[in-house]
Design an enzyme around this catalytic site. Structure first.
Site, PDB file in Angstrom:
ATOM      1  N   CYS A  12      48.410 -64.537 -27.946  1.00 44.05           N
ATOM      2  CA  CYS A  12      48.109 -65.964 -27.856  1.00 44.05           C
ATOM      3  C   CYS A  12      47.016 -66.199 -26.828  1.00 44.05           C
ATOM      4  O   CYS A  12      47.184 -65.941 -25.642  1.00 44.05           O
ATOM      5  CB  CYS A  12      49.374 -66.708 -27.462  1.00 44.05           C
TER       6      CYS A  12
ATOM      7  N   CYS B  38      52.565 -76.178 -45.945  1.00 41.56           N
ATOM      8  CA  CYS B  38      54.009 -76.056 -46.126  1.00 41.56           C
ATOM      9  C   CYS B  38      54.190 -75.357 -47.462  1.00 41.56           C
ATOM     10  O   CYS B  38      53.824 -75.891 -48.510  1.00 41.56           O
ATOM     11  CB  CYS B  38      54.627 -77.457 -46.065  1.00 41.56           C
TER      12      CYS B  38
ATOM     13  N   CYS C 277      56.150 -76.970 -50.139  1.00 44.38           N
ATOM     14  CA  CYS C 277      55.479 -78.116 -50.743  1.00 44.38           C
ATOM     15  C   CYS C 277      54.603 -77.663 -51.911  1.00 44.38           C
ATOM     16  O   CYS C 277      54.489 -78.351 -52.910  1.00 44.38           O
ATOM     17  CB  CYS C 277      54.629 -78.857 -49.716  1.00 44.38           C
TER      18      CYS C 277
END
Ligand SMILES: *[C@@H]1O[C@H](CO)[C@@H](O)[C@H](O)[C@H]1NC(C)=O
Ligand SMILES: *[C@@H]1O[C@H](CO)[C@@H](O)[C@H](O)[C@H]1NC(C)=O
Length: 546
Positions: free
Chosen positions: A91, A431, A434
């Site tokens: 990160c 998503c 979705c």
């Protein structure tokens, strides 16, 4: 899909903004953060950044402890004060923080602080990550005798030191010589100063309580009148006296109220900021912890700001203490994009927005930015007379598909139209479920395309809002029966396949549905459609995907 996220800035936002704003803030950032969900961290560029910072960390090795699954609980239990940084090696935001964190550890250690700074690789130590609920990076937790609290300070070394000191018995720095006083003046930082007869008594205690609870500003204290004279140009300096010193036109603000906590605290909060605050990830914590909960934001680039500054400053002076005036430089994409996304705005023309942080309400100045319009906007904001802003994508030019595209601005017209039964799929980008739901919905649109009283529709909730659309899990499928648009919609159960959805629509539609008559499509064809589509996988609804 890995649900651990590298989100320094968004993490900060998430501490600050009400949860529902974050869905879109996440999305806006996620867009260009390809390495966020990387399954193989070793091939991401951020890894070398982490290694580069290892040198800096190395110097501070003795004062910055690396914890593991095995040691973390024991060490936390053994310390009176411990600040823990949960990080992920891949990160970049974690590695950006690392040198600052190491510097804070060195500075605290050199000053003989009793606070231990520690870090833990939350990827290699999943047990600890789960125990302390570390999911986003970097993640900072402060433990006092094992009791945890969220860190809500800034992310520079100085701010970390300041925050920790305030929590651990050094809320104000004592200045005892004129030389030290001159030094602190030269640092050009904003600070709150207190001049007292002695470091005791009720007046002093009120000052110290404020110092402990305020976030982000350095407090200094003195009992030496020569020191006070260096720090305050006032001709007559008599203790007790509190003042704020800033590096801007409004240089010194003296406190003139009574020595009680609430009044001093408000004085500090209202006066510690510059009139117009250029928002940065460094001062965000400070801005959002202000008791002034109404904000006006000016989104623009530097060249526009030159022109708008005079009228913006004028409004800031007039509404000081009631509204914070923030400047959001749209050239700083990392900072401005999540904020723009919250309003559904694109960078470009300068825009003025309003935000009521206490209630999570958004407003937009739709008129031209002039002195008068800005003034009216601010006074309506203060008097709660502004209409709320709901974001919307532009109305699509063509919308003739089997599945109608709904945007914020057409929600009334399409979804709430009393004469129609409407079945609405509410989705989010990024998503996976979705996408599956989309496929099934397209087939559903085809099945019912000849039924004029029934609308199969879809809305992207990341870019469109409506006061009556309240959805937390995606995808969500909502049925709005004709003639009953005042009532909440019927929520379709999760995990329905096409055939079940067809049944669900038939069961909930108020208008008669006749597929065999009136339509071009024959009953057998519909049955065939359903059959074909059925063989494709069903989907399920879940909140996990967000
Ligand atoms: C932490 O615990 C120790 C030992 O019980 C106690 O002396 C100390 O006051 C505690 N510190 C805080 C800040 O509560
Ligand atoms: C502090 O501010 C003054 C006046 O704005 C400026 O002249 C000076 O260079 C600044 N010093 C530092 C160290 O930034």
């Amino acid at each position: 899909m890995r649900r651990l996220r590298c989100l320094g800035f968004v993490l900060l936002l998430s501490l600050l903004l009400p949860h529902r704003f974050l869905v879109s803030a996440h999305n806006a950032v996620e867009d260009d953060e390809e390495d966020w969900d990387s399954e193989d961290p070793s091939d991401t560029p951020s890894f070398s950044a982490a290694e580069a910072s290892a040198n800096v960390v190395g110097k501070a090795q003795k004062v910055l402890l690396e914890l593991t699954d095995q040691s973390v609980e024991r060490v936390i239990a053994s310390q009176e004060y411990l600040l823990l940084l949960g990080y992920a090696p891949w990160c970049t935001r974690s590695s950006d923080l690392m040198p600052e964190y190491a510097a804070a550890a060195s500075e605290l250690s050199a000053g003989g602080s009793n606070v231990l700074l520690a870090k833990i690789d939350a990827i290699s130590n999943p047990r600890a990550a789960s125990l302390y609920n570390i999911k986003g990076f970097p993640h900072l937790l402060f433990f006092t005798n094992g009791t945890v609290q969220m860190y809500n300070g800034g992310l520079s070394g100085g701010e970390i030191v300041n925050w920790v000191q305030k929590k651990t018995g050094l809320p104000a720095i004592t200045i005892s010589s004129s030389e030290d006083a001159s030094n602190i003046l030269n640092q050009n930082v904003t600070f709150v100063a207190g001049f007292f007869q002695s470091f005791e008594g009720s007046d002093y205690e009120q000052f110290i309580e404020v110092a402990k609870n305020e976030v982000g500003t350095v407090f200094v204290q003195t009992i030496n009148s020569d020191v006070a004279k260096v720090l305050n140009p006032k001709p007559q300096i008599v203790p007790p006296l509190i003042w704020i010193l800033k590096d801007e036109p409004e240089h010194v603000v003296n406190y003139e109220g009574n020595f009680n906590y609430d009044e001093i605290f408000d004085f500090v909060e209202i006066n510690k900021h510059p009139l117009v605050i250029g928002l940065t990830s460094d001062n965000m914590a400070k801005v959002y912890s202000s008791p002034v909960k109404l904000q006006v934001l000016l989104f623009c680039e530097a060249e526009d700001y030159e022109m708008l500054l005079p009228l913006y400053e004028k409004a800031a002076k007039e509404f000081k203490g009631k509204v914070l005036f923030l400047l959001m430089d749209t050239a700083d994409e990392e900072l401005s994009r999540p904020m723009l996304a919250i309003y559904g705005l694109e960078p470009g023309t300068p825009t003025v927005a309003g935000f009521d942080y206490a209630n999570g309400l958004k407003y937009l100045l739709e008129a031209e930015i002039t002195g008068d319009n800005l003034r009216l906007f601010c006074s309506d904001l203060v008097n709660q007379k502004l209409p709320q802003h709901y974001k919307s994508k532009p109305i699509p030019a063509a919308n003739e598909g089997d599945v109608k595209v709904v945007v914020g601005k057409t929600f009334d017209e399409i979804v709430l139209k009393e004469s129609k039964d409407v079945f609405l799929e509410v989705t989010m980008p990024w998503c996976l479920l979705c996408e599956k739901a989309d496929k099934v919905f397209r087939k559903l649109g085809k099945v019912f395309k000849e039924v004029p009283s029934l609308v199969i529709a879809t809305i992207d909730a990341s870019a469109n809002e409506h006061p009556l659309l309240k959805v937390d899990n995606f995808p969500e499928m909502l049925f709005y029966p004709a003639g009953r648009k005042d009532a909440p919609p019927v929520v379709a159960p999760a995990k329905l396949n096409l055939k079940e959805l067809v049944k669900f629509v038939r069961a909930n539609a108020v208008n008669p549905i006749s597929l065999s008559t009136g339509g071009v499509q024959k009953k057998e064809e519909v049955a065939q459609e359903v059959k074909v589509a059925e063989s494709s996988e069903s989907f399920r609804s879940s909140k996990e995907e967000l």
